[in-house]
Structure formats: C-alpha cells, structure tokens
Design a protein around this motif. Structure first.
Motif, PDB file in Angstrom:
ATOM      1  N   ASN A 196      12.252  44.414 -86.740  1.00  0.00           N
ATOM      2  CA  ASN A 196      13.510  43.535 -86.926  1.00  0.00           C
ATOM      3  C   ASN A 196      14.307  44.146 -85.850  1.00  0.00           C
ATOM      4  OD1 ASN A 196      13.768  46.178 -87.855  1.00  0.00           O
ATOM      5  ND2 ASN A 196      14.898  45.603 -89.615  1.00  0.00           N
ATOM      6  N   GLY A 197      13.948  44.191 -84.657  1.00  0.00           N
ATOM      7  CA  GLY A 197      14.814  44.574 -83.442  1.00  0.00           C
ATOM      8  C   GLY A 197      15.677  43.415 -82.901  1.00  0.00           C
ATOM      9  N   GLU A 198      15.723  43.641 -81.491  1.00  0.00           N
ATOM     10  CA  GLU A 198      16.920  42.698 -80.953  1.00  0.00           C
ATOM     11  C   GLU A 198      16.261  41.500 -80.652  1.00  0.00           C
ATOM     12  OE1 GLU A 198      16.355  44.143 -76.393  1.00  0.00           O
ATOM     13  OE2 GLU A 198      17.190  45.928 -77.688  1.00  0.00           O
ATOM     14  N   GLY A 199      14.868  41.341 -80.631  1.00  0.00           N
ATOM     15  CA  GLY A 199      14.175  39.907 -80.376  1.00  0.00           C
ATOM     16  C   GLY A 199      14.057  39.674 -78.924  1.00  0.00           C
ATOM     17  N   ILE A 200      13.647  38.400 -78.298  1.00  0.00           N
ATOM     18  CA  ILE A 200      13.228  38.122 -77.100  1.00  0.00           C
ATOM     19  C   ILE A 200      13.848  36.653 -76.935  1.00  0.00           C
ATOM     20  CG2 ILE A 200      11.560  37.952 -75.338  1.00  0.00           C
ATOM     21  CD1 ILE A 200       9.956  39.751 -77.082  1.00  0.00           C
ATOM     22  N   SER A 201      14.480  36.375 -76.115  1.00  0.00           N
ATOM     23  CA  SER A 201      14.916  34.930 -75.721  1.00  0.00           C
ATOM     24  C   SER A 201      13.829  33.916 -75.442  1.00  0.00           C
ATOM     25  CB  SER A 201      16.032  34.952 -74.382  1.00  0.00           C
ATOM     26  OG  SER A 201      15.375  35.228 -73.415  1.00  0.00           O
ATOM     27  N   ASP A 202      13.819  32.852 -75.614  1.00  0.00           N
ATOM     28  CA  ASP A 202      12.807  31.808 -75.277  1.00  0.00           C
ATOM     29  C   ASP A 202      12.513  31.728 -73.909  1.00  0.00           C
ATOM     30  OD1 ASP A 202      12.777  30.908 -77.948  1.00  0.00           O
ATOM     31  OD2 ASP A 202      14.389  29.400 -77.683  1.00  0.00           O
ATOM     32  N   THR A 203      13.564  31.971 -72.882  1.00  0.00           N
ATOM     33  CA  THR A 203      13.334  31.762 -71.476  1.00  0.00           C
ATOM     34  C   THR A 203      12.685  33.237 -71.091  1.00  0.00           C
ATOM     35  OG1 THR A 203      15.422  33.125 -71.187  1.00  0.00           O
ATOM     36  CG2 THR A 203      15.661  30.852 -70.919  1.00  0.00           C
ATOM     37  N   ASN A 204      12.512  34.071 -71.817  1.00  0.00           N
ATOM     38  CA  ASN A 204      11.490  35.373 -71.160  1.00  0.00           C
ATOM     39  C   ASN A 204      10.297  35.347 -71.853  1.00  0.00           C
ATOM     40  OD1 ASN A 204      13.643  36.738 -69.642  1.00  0.00           O
ATOM     41  ND2 ASN A 204      14.685  37.493 -71.429  1.00  0.00           N
ATOM     42  N   LEU A 205      10.118  34.727 -72.955  1.00  0.00           N
ATOM     43  CA  LEU A 205       8.516  34.649 -73.530  1.00  0.00           C
ATOM     44  C   LEU A 205       7.335  34.205 -72.856  1.00  0.00           C
ATOM     45  CD1 LEU A 205       9.473  33.055 -77.178  1.00  0.00           C
ATOM     46  CD2 LEU A 205       8.807  35.422 -76.560  1.00  0.00           C
ATOM     47  N   PRO A 206       7.849  33.062 -71.984  1.00  0.00           N
ATOM     48  CA  PRO A 206       6.529  32.781 -71.006  1.00  0.00           C
ATOM     49  C   PRO A 206       6.099  33.800 -70.131  1.00  0.00           C
ATOM     50  CG  PRO A 206       8.309  31.095 -71.213  1.00  0.00           C
ATOM     51  CD  PRO A 206       8.917  32.271 -71.833  1.00  0.00           C
ATOM     52  N   ARG A 207       7.020  34.814 -69.861  1.00  0.00           N
ATOM     53  CA  ARG A 207       6.904  35.644 -68.697  1.00  0.00           C
ATOM     54  C   ARG A 207       6.559  37.275 -69.258  1.00  0.00           C
ATOM     55  NH1 ARG A 207      10.452  36.177 -63.657  1.00  0.00           N
ATOM     56  NH2 ARG A 207       8.720  37.117 -62.963  1.00  0.00           N
ATOM     57  N   LEU A 208       6.261  37.214 -70.794  1.00  0.00           N
ATOM     58  CA  LEU A 208       6.380  38.351 -71.273  1.00  0.00           C
ATOM     59  C   LEU A 208       5.212  39.349 -70.963  1.00  0.00           C
ATOM     60  CD1 LEU A 208       8.263  39.903 -73.417  1.00  0.00           C
ATOM     61  CD2 LEU A 208       6.782  38.988 -75.046  1.00  0.00           C
ATOM     62  N   PHE A 209       3.958  38.516 -70.809  1.00  0.00           N
ATOM     63  CA  PHE A 209       2.763  39.445 -70.283  1.00  0.00           C
ATOM     64  C   PHE A 209       2.366  39.621 -68.987  1.00  0.00           C
ATOM     65  CE2 PHE A 209       2.167  37.681 -74.664  1.00  0.00           C
ATOM     66  CZ  PHE A 209       1.768  38.701 -75.374  1.00  0.00           C
ATOM     67  N   GLU A 210       3.373  39.302 -68.191  1.00  0.00           N
ATOM     68  CA  GLU A 210       3.477  39.513 -66.689  1.00  0.00           C
ATOM     69  C   GLU A 210       3.401  40.852 -66.210  1.00  0.00           C
ATOM     70  OE1 GLU A 210       5.790  37.231 -64.301  1.00  0.00           O
ATOM     71  OE2 GLU A 210       5.199  35.287 -65.043  1.00  0.00           O
TER      72      GLU A 210
END
Length: 347
Positions: free
Chosen positions: A279-293
C-alpha cells in the motif's frame, strides 16, 4: 502470365490500333485519289500494319520499362540483399509500386527501431556511467584523504576505510548484477530446477527482511494462513532472488507503518500465481511500460538514497522469463502496487 492483360499489352494494342487506323485511312485516301480502291489490299495492309506496330511498340515499351525497372532493382540490391532481389524482375508498374512501397515501409520500420535502440543504448551507457562513477568517486575521495595524512589518525583512518569498503561493496554488487543480467539475456545462465515449498521460501524471505521492514514499521504478512505446503517446480535460489527483490522494493517505496502482503493462488491446473502487494506510493501509468528496463528508476533521487543497483526488476523479469513464465504489474498512484508472477506447480 497474369490472368488479365498486362498494362503494357493494353498500351501496345491501343497504340497499334491508332497507328493502323491512321495509316489505313491515309492509304485509303491515297488510293481513292488514284481511283483504284481495293478492299482486299486495304484489309491486308491494315492487318500487317497492326501486327508490325504491336510487335515493335510492345518490344520497345518492354525494353524501355525493363531497363529503368532493372536499375531500381539493382539500386535496391546495393542497399541490402532482400526478398526483392530474389524475385523475377517485373515490368508491371502496379506490382513494382507495391513492392517498392513494401520495401520502403520495412526500411522505415527498421530505421525507427534502430533509432529507438540507439536512444536506449545512449541512456543505458549514461546510467551505467552514473551508477559506477558515484561509488568510484566516493572510494577515491576517502583514499585520497587517507593518503594526504588522515591515515595517521587511527579513528579517522578506520572510519574512512570502512566507508571506502562500502563503496567497493556497492561496485561489486552492481557488477554482479550486470554479469547476471547479461547471462540471463544471452541464455547463458542455467537453471537448477527442483521441487520446493513456495510458502516456506516466502517465509524465509520475510525472516531475512524483517529488520529492514521494521525500520519503516512495515508489516510483512501472508494474505491468509497456509497450513498446507504449496510445491512448485523452479530454481529455488533464483525464485528467492525474485521474491527478495520484489519485497525489498515494496519496503523501499512503501508507506511507513504500511504492509507488504504475499498471496499464493492456484491459477490453472498446473500453475500457481504469487502476488506481492503493498500500500505504498504506487507507480504512474507513464512509468509502468519502462519499469523492467535496466537502471530505470521511478524516483531517481529517492531510490538512490535507498541504494540498489537499479537492475533488480530487470533481473526479476529475466529470471521469470527464463522459467518460461509470466510476470505482471498493476499499480495506482497513492494506492499501492501489485507484482505477480506464475510458476509451474509440482505434480
């Protein structure tokens, strides 16, 4: 031969017809003036003129187009050997246009892909440089201070040497992660598959990270009591690394006095899905596609304070894919994140 007449044949037929009509009319007028019109002569003249005109025009048009089309094929072949050069040269302009358009689209896609890769390469090199130079300069600074005379002070020298050692440990950590991710990407890292209890493994990771979580008063917990073991078939050491990275991230970006919850569910007959939810700060939709880079950080300043190589999630993804399984992420800003991955259930 195509089912329909070639466009060059249509052109030759029509042109030959025009020439024939013109010459026939001209000869008819000439014979009329001489008062000796012969129908058989007129028909024969028209037929011969038509046939000769068709042959000459068709030959000339074919040669004219062929030479120019062949030059286009040759120019394309010089650029790169493609399927275009393996096909017979066509003089049909519609077919040629279609082939050239397809070639142009493929090349445009290839150029765009190369541009994306070039941008990724530049960003990757910049990130590697940044990640390595920070601990290097730190170690260098402490060593230079010691060489300038601080080594004579026992308390200062011991403190600086310990800090320099921590910088070197971070360097080793980054290099090890880089080495692992390189082996994973080229398929050079073999998996040691075995059957083990995933519930027990999660609990051992909880025990390992309990101190780290307690600093932010984060509770590590299961979603329910798992009284029975859940056996999976995977590389135990690598899956422990996956769980550790995911739970460390949930602690790193989690709220103070928050929770990190792990659930294990039967997905289909021979699959289980493990979810790590916070239940942390979460991740924005713009960052999700690059999360595993590699080296990508959602919050660059904050995450660097927390440490880490910036390769954790990339390694997680490669380990799961090496098992031929899937990893998923769902997140909402100010609500939290959920990472989940599948594993083969042991028979």
């Amino acid at each position: 031969m195509q089912k329909r007449l070639k466009k060059t044949y249509k052109f030759a037929i029509k042109t030959s017809l025009y020439i024939t009509l013109f010459l026939t009319l001209l000869s008819s007028v000439f014979l009329y003036v001489l008062h000796s019109i012969n129908i058989a002569y007129i028909v024969s003249f028209a037929l011969i003129t038509y046939i000769l005109s068709f042959i000459i025009i068709q030959y000339r048009v074919e040669r004219f187009i062929y030479r120019r089309v062949k030059k286009i094929y040759d120019d394309l072949t010089l650029l790169e050997s493609t399927s275009l050069s393996k096909q017979p040269i066509t003089t049909d302009m519609a077919t040629l246009t279609e082939e050239i358009d397809k070639y142009a689209r493929d090349k445009k896609l290839e150029i765009e892909t190369l541009k994306v890769r070039e941008e990724y390469r530049k960003e990757f090199l910049g990130n590697v440089s940044h990640e390595l130079k920070t601990p290097l300069f730190t170690v260098q600074g402490y060593l230079l201070t010691l060489l300038d005379g601080a080594i004579d002070d026992k308390n200062v020298s011991e403190k600086y040497l310990n800090r320099a050692n921590k910088g070197l440990e971070r360097l080793i950590y980054i290099v090890k992660d880089l080495d692992m991710i390189t082996k994973l990407e080229v398929g050079d890292l073999s998996l040691n598959l075995e059957t083990f209890n995933i519930v027990e493994l999660v609990q051992s990771v909880f025990d390992l990270l309990e101190m780290k979580a307690s600093k932010k008063k984060i509770t590590l917990m299961f979603d329910m009591d798992y009284n029975s073991p859940v056996y999976v078939n995977a590389d135990k050491e690598r899956i422990q690394q996956v769980l550790t990275n995911l739970i460390v991230n949930s602690i790193k970006y989690g709220r103070e006095k928050g929770t990190t919850e792990v659930s294990i569910e039967n997905l289909i007959k021979n699959k289980v899905i493990i979810r790590v939810t916070d239940n942390g700060e979460g991740i924005s939709d713009t960052n999700l596609p690059r999360l595993f880079e590699r080296f990508f950080r959602v919050d660059k300043s904050g995450s660097r304070k927390e440490g880490g190589s910036g390769l954790g999630l990339s390694i997680v993804k490669h380990i799961i894919e090496a098992h031929e399984e899937k990893i998923y992420v769902e997140s909402e800003l100010d609500v939290g994140s959920e990472f989940s991955f599948t594993l083969e259930k042991a028979k």
